[in-house]
Design an enzyme around this catalytic site. Structure first.
Site, PDB file in Angstrom:
ATOM      1  N   GLU A   1       0.854  -1.304  -0.014  1.00  0.00           N
ATOM      2  CA  GLU A   1      -0.301   0.013   0.019  1.00  0.00           C
ATOM      3  C   GLU A   1       0.716   1.404  -0.025  1.00  0.00           C
ATOM      4  O   GLU A   1       0.703   2.138  -0.679  1.00  0.00           O
ATOM      5  CB  GLU A   1      -0.946   0.135   1.097  1.00  0.00           C
ATOM      6  CG  GLU A   1      -2.130  -1.117   1.155  1.00  0.00           C
ATOM      7  CD  GLU A   1      -1.777  -2.511   1.488  1.00  0.00           C
ATOM      8  OE1 GLU A   1      -0.709  -2.626   1.934  1.00  0.00           O
ATOM      9  OE2 GLU A   1      -2.435  -3.217   1.219  1.00  0.00           O
TER      10      GLU A   1
ATOM     11  N   GLN B   1      -7.422  -1.652  -1.497  1.00  0.00           N
ATOM     12  CA  GLN B   1      -8.555  -2.698  -1.404  1.00  0.00           C
ATOM     13  C   GLN B   1      -9.403  -2.804  -0.375  1.00  0.00           C
ATOM     14  O   GLN B   1     -10.734  -3.021  -0.731  1.00  0.00           O
ATOM     15  CB  GLN B   1      -7.978  -4.328  -1.366  1.00  0.00           C
ATOM     16  CG  GLN B   1      -8.708  -5.290  -2.036  1.00  0.00           C
ATOM     17  CD  GLN B   1      -8.079  -6.462  -2.558  1.00  0.00           C
ATOM     18  OE1 GLN B   1      -7.399  -7.141  -1.606  1.00  0.00           O
ATOM     19  NE2 GLN B   1      -7.560  -6.685  -3.796  1.00  0.00           N
TER      20      GLN B   1
ATOM     21  N   HIS C   1     -11.570  -5.740   8.146  1.00  0.00           N
ATOM     22  CA  HIS C   1     -12.400  -5.601   6.684  1.00  0.00           C
ATOM     23  C   HIS C   1     -13.634  -4.686   6.855  1.00  0.00           C
ATOM     24  O   HIS C   1     -14.682  -4.735   6.295  1.00  0.00           O
ATOM     25  CB  HIS C   1     -12.720  -6.964   5.990  1.00  0.00           C
ATOM     26  CG  HIS C   1     -11.463  -7.900   5.693  1.00  0.00           C
ATOM     27  ND1 HIS C   1     -11.127  -8.659   6.489  1.00  0.00           N
ATOM     28  CD2 HIS C   1     -11.069  -7.899   4.522  1.00  0.00           C
ATOM     29  CE1 HIS C   1     -10.312  -9.240   5.814  1.00  0.00           C
ATOM     30  NE2 HIS C   1      -9.955  -9.054   4.686  1.00  0.00           N
TER      31      HIS C   1
END
Lengths: 337, 416
Positions: free
Chosen positions: A60, A82, A129
């Site tokens: 990243e 993502q 997430h």
């Protein structure tokens, strides 16, 4: 005009910009041939070529750093992280470079990158997430932070972000990619096709940064929200029957203070809602702004509804997620105050 | 804390903390560094496979010998005018450094950093690159600006944060920026620019441009993740970039072993990523020029990145805030086996019959006078704390392209 869900609208925005501006390019993990884990870049590589939309290594900080270098060259990179939960390795590049470059070089170099990243819970993604890290970016001067709540805005805001001359953090509420989830997780999922904001022009248009939208007009209470929580707030209004105005911020920085003032001065009551953890969340800034700008119009203490100050626990999705019940309770408290 | 082993029948583990060979009071000795003869390392074809650069990454590429002559396949055969110009630029950097260091000691600015002993790197590389090529430097490549004709007056005004400071008093002294001169804005956060440089190079390739990019990093900050990220991205996308590591042996007080230099060379890092790698005698102007040209030729031929370790010695402290006598022998620089870059190039030009001690002394005198006069002029625009600085109103500008309402309101609150 077409009917689009949020993913299709975002895809359309990138397609439009790749066509319009040869200096736009897209990269990130899995975004090329495959089209992204959420399909946001589906078909773009095939249509526009491999150098316009390609896969990056899982790094990243490297994704952001190379985008900064490209922007310093004069390109308009649109990068995907993502999941927002994965953004921390890139934090230094965002804070110390992208956000500072214009200032430290006295305008000589700039870094107008657009960083897209899905954020938020409601998908049983567990603590890696589901996070909502927007306040880590609203605290940083030199970058803008944008969060859409529907397909029409998502496309128009993303086009504005790509055309903006400053770095833009574009957080996408992934729970509402496919439909306007209102927090009633026990009810059937609604598709975007039944929602007015799924009518999206095929071509180019902008939704300006820095301008909030009124998701519902009302007179008795103002709910300030963004992203998924706009729909949760609307559900809470429905559930309580309180005639609340729901303000969809759309851009967090620079925030549309005039719309906040106009609404809170009209209603005299304010509930601030976000998914992110409560302490030092963006709601704290909003609370302070409402207090500074609207104190003499307030008839009750400002209420905050937010994620609990714990990591996002996998099995306790709905105990953690600030659903319509908690928003409704805060609305009632604000009405009693 | 108990030191008794938990399992007495197993060998006990020991934590290794690297230590430099010499500390204050010790006699410096660099005999462990095997200095090859000039010309010993062969020059590979630019299309070389990374694994075949092993010798070049572990030895030292050298051109200038003790006889002050150029030797071997790496001899770049540079014309005399380029060499003379390089010598002039290195001497200029040294005088500039001396003046600005003294200015800090006189309280005219807060901070300064010299590059003494490392001048050949920025100056020779600048000579080997095209003026349009992009540089992502650290704070010890002031030689790039001097070589590329950036006005010294502007450099000084930046150091003084005065009313003529091109960066409007926003940056610590020496953190210059000049897009026009292909010199990327310097940041104090080390290594971040290294992977940004790869992005710039990718952009140039994306556009079908013909400009390449060069980046510099110190031995110490190769330990940052951004260094390794840069190598990965550069290798993956065959970015037209020259990745320089300036190994000047010291990162403030930590010797290069703390960054992992004892176990391998910094150049060799490149091989693991599939990037051809060279280690060069960084005090040898001709060798630095030659490896840079080779790397630039590779980049221009779409063969991708090259890693270059410049082996040199930081003669002075890290900055004006540092006192190296606290952690290393004071006479270490004198024992350095690769000599002084200015002295070596001067002797080479003399050996060629194109220069003399007299000419050199005259040049030194002229440069010293020019730098002194420029400093005097810079000080007419103010020094730090003199009150002569950019309008305080400008403090609120350039955070964003357009000033948002909340920053405008804060400016109003300040009353400017």
């Amino acid at each position: 005009m077409a009917t689009m869900n949020m993913i299709q609208a975002l895809n359309s925005a990138m397609d439009v910009m790749l066509t319009k501006n040869p200096d736009v390019l897209i990269f990130g993990e899995d975004v090329g041939y495959f089209g992204g884990v959420f399909r946001a870049t589906d078909g773009l590589q095939k249509k526009h070529g491999v150098t316009r939309c390609f896969d990056s290594p899982i790094g990243e900080s490297g994704i952001v750093a190379t985008a900064i270098g490209m922007a310093a060259y004069g390109l308009k990179p649109v990068i995907e992280i993502q999941f927002a939960d994965y953004i921390y390795p890139a934090y230094d590049q965002i804070v110390s470079a992208a956000a500072r470059l214009r200032y430290r070089s006295a305008g000589d170099f700039t870094a107008p990158i657009t960083l897209r990243s899905p954020y938020g819970g409601g998908i049983f993604g567990g603590q890696t997430h589901s996070q909502s890290p927007e306040a880590l970016f609203t605290h940083v001067c030199g970058i803008k932070t944008v969060i859409p709540s529907n397909p029409y805005d998502a496309k128009g805001l993303l086009i504005s972000a790509i055309e903006d001359e400053d770095p833009v953090m574009f957080f996408e509420p992934k729970r509402i990619y496919n439909g306007p989830f209102d927090g009633h997780h026990d009810r059937p999922v609604q598709p975007w096709s039944k929602h007015k904001a799924s009518e999206v022009p095929d071509g180019y248009y902008q939704v300006p940064l820095g301008k909030a939208a009124i998701a519902r007009e009302g007179n008795d209470l103002t709910i300030i929200a963004y992203g998924t929580m706009v729909h949760v707030a609307l559900a809470a209004v429905e559930d309580t029957g309180i005639d609340a105005e729901v303000l969809d911020l759309r851009t967090l920085i620079p925030v549309d203070i005039e719309s906040i003032k106009a609404s809170v001065e009209k209603t005299g009551r304010c509930v601030i809602v976000h998914e992110a953890t409560r302490t030092s969340g963006y709601g704290a800034e909003l609370t302070a702004l409402v207090q500074e700008h609207c104190f003499y119009h307030l008839e009750a203490p400002i209420e905050r509804v937010a994620g609990w100050d714990t990591p996002y626990p996998h099995a306790f999705e709905w105990q953690y997620f600030p659903g319509p019940g908690r928003v409704a309770a805060a609305m009632r408290r604000a009405m009693e105050g | 804390m108990s030191t008794a082993p938990i399992r007495p029948n197993k060998p006990q583990l020991k934590l290794h903390i690297p230590e430099p060979k010499h500390r204050p009071g010790d006699k410096p000795d660099f005999s462990h560094i095997k200095v090859p003869k000039p010309g010993e390392v062969a020059k590979p074809d630019i299309n070389v496979n990374a694994k075949d650069t092993h010798d070049a990454a572990y030895s030292f590429i050298r051109v200038l010998g003790d006889d002050n002559k150029a030797h071997g396949s790496w001899d770049p055969k540079v014309d005399v005018e380029t060499l003379k110009r390089g010598l002039k630029h290195m001497v200029t950097v040294r005088h500039y450094d001396a003046r600005m260091f003294a200015a800090q000691r006189q309280g005219k600015t807060s901070f300064y950093m010299k590059c003494t002993g490392e001048e050949a790197i920025a100056v020779a590389q600048s000579a080997a690159l095209d003026p349009e090529d992009m540089c992502f430097p650290t704070y010890r490549q002031q030689g790039l600006l001097i070589s590329r004709g950036y006005p010294m007056l502007d450099m000084m005004c930046q150091v003084y944060s005065n009313e003529r400071d091109p960066l409007k008093g926003r940056q610590l002294p020496i953190m210059y920026s000049s897009k026009k001169h292909g010199f990327f804005s310097i940041a104090g956060n080390l290594a971040m620019h290294y992977s940004q440089a790869v992005g710039w190079a990718m952009a140039s390739a994306f556009k079908g441009d013909d400009r390449i990019c060069a980046a510099w990093i110190g031995d110490g900050s190769t330990a940052e993740g951004d260094f390794h990220t840069a190598l990965t991205f550069a290798a993956v996308y065959k970015a037209p970039v020259i990745l320089n590591v300036v190994n000047n042996q010291w990162a403030i007080s930590s010797y290069q072993g703390i960054a992992g230099g004892d176990e391998s060379t910094f150049a060799a890092r490149g091989i693991g990523y599939g990037i051809p790698a060279l280690r060069v005698d960084g005090n040898d102007f001709l060798a630095v020029y030659a490896v840079t040209k080779w790397a630039a030729d590779r980049a221009r031929a779409n063969l991708g990145p090259t890693m270059i370790e410049h082996f040199t010695y930081r003669v002075e402290g890290h900055s004006t805030s540092d006192d190296p006598s606290r952690y290393r022998p004071t006479d270490e620089a004198k024992a350095w086996p690769f000599g002084d870059p200015v002295d070596r190039l001067k002797k080479h030009l003399i050996a060629l019959g194109k220069w003399s001690e007299k000419e050199h002394t005259e040049m030194e005198t002229t440069i010293a006078e020019e730098v002194r006069a420029t400093q005097k002029e810079a000080e007419t625009y103010g020094t730090l704390g003199s009150g002569k600085m950019a309008s305080v109103k400008t403090m609120f500008e350039d955070v964003y392209k357009e000033m948002p309402w909340h920053i405008r309101r804060q400016r109003q609150e300040m009353g400017v």
